[in-house]
Design a protein around this motif. Sequence first.
Motif, PDB file in Angstrom:
ATOM      1  N   VAL A 121       0.998  -1.093  -0.202  1.00  0.00           N
ATOM      2  CA  VAL A 121      -0.148  -0.142   0.494  1.00  0.00           C
ATOM      3  C   VAL A 121       0.639   1.545   0.022  1.00  0.00           C
ATOM      4  CG1 VAL A 121      -1.675   1.330   1.636  1.00  0.00           C
ATOM      5  CG2 VAL A 121      -1.580  -1.039   1.550  1.00  0.00           C
ATOM      6  N   ASP A 122       1.142   2.053  -0.866  1.00  0.00           N
ATOM      7  CA  ASP A 122       1.679   3.488  -1.200  1.00  0.00           C
ATOM      8  C   ASP A 122       0.795   4.126  -1.064  1.00  0.00           C
ATOM      9  OD1 ASP A 122       0.253   3.024  -3.617  1.00  0.00           O
ATOM     10  OD2 ASP A 122       2.264   3.414  -5.016  1.00  0.00           O
ATOM     11  N   CYS A 123      -0.778   4.639  -1.248  1.00  0.00           N
ATOM     12  CA  CYS A 123      -1.962   6.049  -0.658  1.00  0.00           C
ATOM     13  C   CYS A 123      -2.824   5.275   0.384  1.00  0.00           C
ATOM     14  CB  CYS A 123      -1.851   5.908  -2.296  1.00  0.00           C
ATOM     15  SG  CYS A 123      -3.825   7.214  -2.231  1.00  0.00           S
ATOM     16  N   ILE A 124      -3.424   5.888   1.273  1.00  0.00           N
ATOM     17  CA  ILE A 124      -5.159   5.761   0.873  1.00  0.00           C
ATOM     18  C   ILE A 124      -5.511   6.904   0.602  1.00  0.00           C
ATOM     19  CG2 ILE A 124      -3.718   4.262   3.427  1.00  0.00           C
ATOM     20  CD1 ILE A 124      -4.114   6.608   5.281  1.00  0.00           C
ATOM     21  N   PHE A 125      -7.083   6.742   0.760  1.00  0.00           N
ATOM     22  CA  PHE A 125      -7.688   7.477   0.564  1.00  0.00           C
ATOM     23  C   PHE A 125      -8.984   8.470   2.200  1.00  0.00           C
ATOM     24  CE2 PHE A 125      -6.666   5.885  -2.983  1.00  0.00           C
ATOM     25  CZ  PHE A 125      -6.845   6.818  -3.659  1.00  0.00           C
ATOM     26  N   GLU A 126      -8.995   9.231   2.943  1.00  0.00           N
ATOM     27  CA  GLU A 126      -9.491   9.052   4.053  1.00  0.00           C
ATOM     28  C   GLU A 126     -10.327  10.199   3.837  1.00  0.00           C
ATOM     29  OE1 GLU A 126      -8.442  11.805   6.454  1.00  0.00           O
ATOM     30  OE2 GLU A 126      -6.969  13.015   4.573  1.00  0.00           O
ATOM     31  N   MET A 127     -10.646  11.096   5.007  1.00  0.00           N
ATOM     32  CA  MET A 127     -11.923  11.426   5.261  1.00  0.00           C
ATOM     33  C   MET A 127     -12.080  12.095   7.050  1.00  0.00           C
ATOM     34  SD  MET A 127     -14.149  13.766   4.469  1.00  0.00           S
ATOM     35  CE  MET A 127     -15.005  15.634   5.538  1.00  0.00           C
ATOM     36  N   ILE A 128     -11.027  13.017   7.731  1.00  0.00           N
ATOM     37  CA  ILE A 128     -10.659  12.568   8.249  1.00  0.00           C
ATOM     38  C   ILE A 128     -11.862  13.031   9.445  1.00  0.00           C
ATOM     39  CG2 ILE A 128     -10.358  15.570   8.283  1.00  0.00           C
ATOM     40  CD1 ILE A 128      -7.677  14.534  10.103  1.00  0.00           C
ATOM     41  N   GLY A 129     -11.672  12.526  10.380  1.00  0.00           N
ATOM     42  CA  GLY A 129     -13.031  12.474  11.888  1.00  0.00           C
ATOM     43  C   GLY A 129     -11.245  12.237  13.048  1.00  0.00           C
ATOM     44  N   GLY A 130     -12.639  12.538  13.838  1.00  0.00           N
ATOM     45  CA  GLY A 130     -11.635  12.497  15.248  1.00  0.00           C
ATOM     46  C   GLY A 130     -11.606  11.437  15.565  1.00  0.00           C
ATOM     47  N   MET A 131     -12.068  10.205  15.876  1.00  0.00           N
ATOM     48  CA  MET A 131     -11.745   9.118  16.077  1.00  0.00           C
ATOM     49  C   MET A 131     -10.260   7.762  15.067  1.00  0.00           C
ATOM     50  SD  MET A 131     -13.474   9.010  18.435  1.00  0.00           S
ATOM     51  CE  MET A 131     -13.516   9.852  18.863  1.00  0.00           C
ATOM     52  N   THR A 132     -10.035   9.353  13.911  1.00  0.00           N
ATOM     53  CA  THR A 132      -9.116   8.325  12.988  1.00  0.00           C
ATOM     54  C   THR A 132      -7.587   8.991  12.600  1.00  0.00           C
ATOM     55  OG1 THR A 132      -9.979   9.716  10.920  1.00  0.00           O
ATOM     56  CG2 THR A 132     -10.422   6.771  11.156  1.00  0.00           C
ATOM     57  N   VAL A 133      -8.293  10.145  13.945  1.00  0.00           N
ATOM     58  CA  VAL A 133      -7.017  11.553  14.145  1.00  0.00           C
ATOM     59  C   VAL A 133      -5.248  10.145  13.787  1.00  0.00           C
ATOM     60  CG1 VAL A 133      -5.524  13.086  15.564  1.00  0.00           C
ATOM     61  CG2 VAL A 133      -7.562  12.877  13.802  1.00  0.00           C
ATOM     62  N   ARG A 134      -5.064   9.129  15.357  1.00  0.00           N
ATOM     63  CA  ARG A 134      -3.710   9.163  15.739  1.00  0.00           C
ATOM     64  C   ARG A 134      -3.792   8.078  14.796  1.00  0.00           C
ATOM     65  NH1 ARG A 134      -6.170   8.124  21.889  1.00  0.00           N
ATOM     66  NH2 ARG A 134      -5.409   9.930  22.589  1.00  0.00           N
ATOM     67  N   LEU A 135      -4.282   7.915  14.318  1.00  0.00           N
ATOM     68  CA  LEU A 135      -4.164   6.435  12.585  1.00  0.00           C
ATOM     69  C   LEU A 135      -3.143   7.816  11.663  1.00  0.00           C
ATOM     70  CD1 LEU A 135      -3.242   3.955  11.453  1.00  0.00           C
ATOM     71  CD2 LEU A 135      -6.104   3.692  10.667  1.00  0.00           C
ATOM     72  N   LEU A 136      -4.198   8.263  11.266  1.00  0.00           N
ATOM     73  CA  LEU A 136      -2.889   9.159  10.567  1.00  0.00           C
ATOM     74  C   LEU A 136      -2.148   9.662  10.574  1.00  0.00           C
ATOM     75  CD1 LEU A 136      -6.603  11.075   9.373  1.00  0.00           C
ATOM     76  CD2 LEU A 136      -5.136   9.870   7.516  1.00  0.00           C
ATOM     77  N   ASP A 137      -2.050  10.529  12.207  1.00  0.00           N
ATOM     78  CA  ASP A 137      -0.951  10.574  12.359  1.00  0.00           C
ATOM     79  C   ASP A 137       0.413   9.724  12.320  1.00  0.00           C
ATOM     80  OD1 ASP A 137      -1.737  13.244  12.843  1.00  0.00           O
ATOM     81  OD2 ASP A 137      -1.757  12.642  15.521  1.00  0.00           O
ATOM     82  N   ALA A 138      -0.131   8.622  12.621  1.00  0.00           N
ATOM     83  CA  ALA A 138       1.000   6.913  12.138  1.00  0.00           C
ATOM     84  C   ALA A 138       1.185   6.746  11.010  1.00  0.00           C
ATOM     85  CB  ALA A 138       0.516   5.393  13.150  1.00  0.00           C
ATOM     86  N   ILE A 139       0.566   7.037   9.869  1.00  0.00           N
ATOM     87  CA  ILE A 139       0.390   6.949   9.176  1.00  0.00           C
ATOM     88  C   ILE A 139       1.308   7.683   8.293  1.00  0.00           C
ATOM     89  CG2 ILE A 139      -0.631   6.816   6.043  1.00  0.00           C
ATOM     90  CD1 ILE A 139      -2.783   5.385   7.368  1.00  0.00           C
ATOM     91  N   TYR A 140       1.108   9.227   8.417  1.00  0.00           N
ATOM     92  CA  TYR A 140       2.133  10.291   7.883  1.00  0.00           C
ATOM     93  C   TYR A 140       3.949  10.410   8.253  1.00  0.00           C
ATOM     94  CZ  TYR A 140       3.189  15.538   7.277  1.00  0.00           C
ATOM     95  OH  TYR A 140       4.542  16.338   6.977  1.00  0.00           O
ATOM     96  N   ARG A 141       3.428   9.832  10.229  1.00  0.00           N
ATOM     97  CA  ARG A 141       5.577   9.637  10.120  1.00  0.00           C
ATOM     98  C   ARG A 141       5.713   8.872   9.467  1.00  0.00           C
ATOM     99  NH1 ARG A 141       2.390  10.503  15.272  1.00  0.00           N
ATOM    100  NH2 ARG A 141       2.444   8.826  15.714  1.00  0.00           N
ATOM    101  N   HIS A 142       5.191   7.813   9.584  1.00  0.00           N
ATOM    102  CA  HIS A 142       5.990   6.232   8.639  1.00  0.00           C
ATOM    103  C   HIS A 142       6.852   7.205   7.327  1.00  0.00           C
ATOM    104  CE1 HIS A 142       5.979   2.926   5.997  1.00  0.00           C
ATOM    105  NE2 HIS A 142       6.344   2.627   7.209  1.00  0.00           N
ATOM    106  N   GLY A 143       5.577   7.937   6.555  1.00  0.00           N
ATOM    107  CA  GLY A 143       6.496   8.360   5.528  1.00  0.00           C
ATOM    108  C   GLY A 143       6.005   7.720   4.261  1.00  0.00           C
ATOM    109  N   GLY A 144       5.933   6.581   3.989  1.00  0.00           N
ATOM    110  CA  GLY A 144       5.981   5.512   2.663  1.00  0.00           C
ATOM    111  C   GLY A 144       4.702   5.420   2.266  1.00  0.00           C
ATOM    112  N   ILE A 145       4.185   6.132   2.615  1.00  0.00           N
ATOM    113  CA  ILE A 145       2.086   5.666   2.222  1.00  0.00           C
ATOM    114  C   ILE A 145       1.568   7.147   2.374  1.00  0.00           C
ATOM    115  CG2 ILE A 145      -0.452   5.289   2.814  1.00  0.00           C
ATOM    116  CD1 ILE A 145       0.879   2.986   4.015  1.00  0.00           C
ATOM    117  N   LYS A 146       1.319   7.811   0.877  1.00  0.00           N
ATOM    118  CA  LYS A 146       1.001   8.908   0.512  1.00  0.00           C
ATOM    119  C   LYS A 146      -0.789   8.900   1.384  1.00  0.00           C
ATOM    120  CE  LYS A 146      -0.603  12.386  -3.228  1.00  0.00           C
ATOM    121  NZ  LYS A 146       0.054  12.514  -4.218  1.00  0.00           N
TER     122      LYS A 146
END
Length: 113
Positions: free
Chosen positions: A16-41
Amino acid sequence: MTVSEFIAEYLYSQGVDCIFEMIGGMTVRLLDAIYRHGGIKIISMHHEQAAAFAACGWAQVKGVPGVALATSGPGATNLVTGIGTAYFDSIPAVFITGQVNQNELSTARNAAR
């Protein structure tokens, strides 16, 4: 390693090199982790249904699992049509939703506080 960091690393290890999302309060931690990982757009969408269809299209074009991410409640239900598309067309896709924190649940016990 947090669960969110594990999920980010696992998705990356599966191609997986890309995810599609609609941000919400219950997904913030996961989005932060994906962003910090750096390998997934991360591609932000205007609606969860659009994220689901984008994940399906991405999977068909790239040959890797498409991933859509939405928050809990109505965000999760907005993925349903895309989930049906993936199921009936045999598209490899992963749909992840958030979960309301236990201390934020609307229950009689919490309402009495």
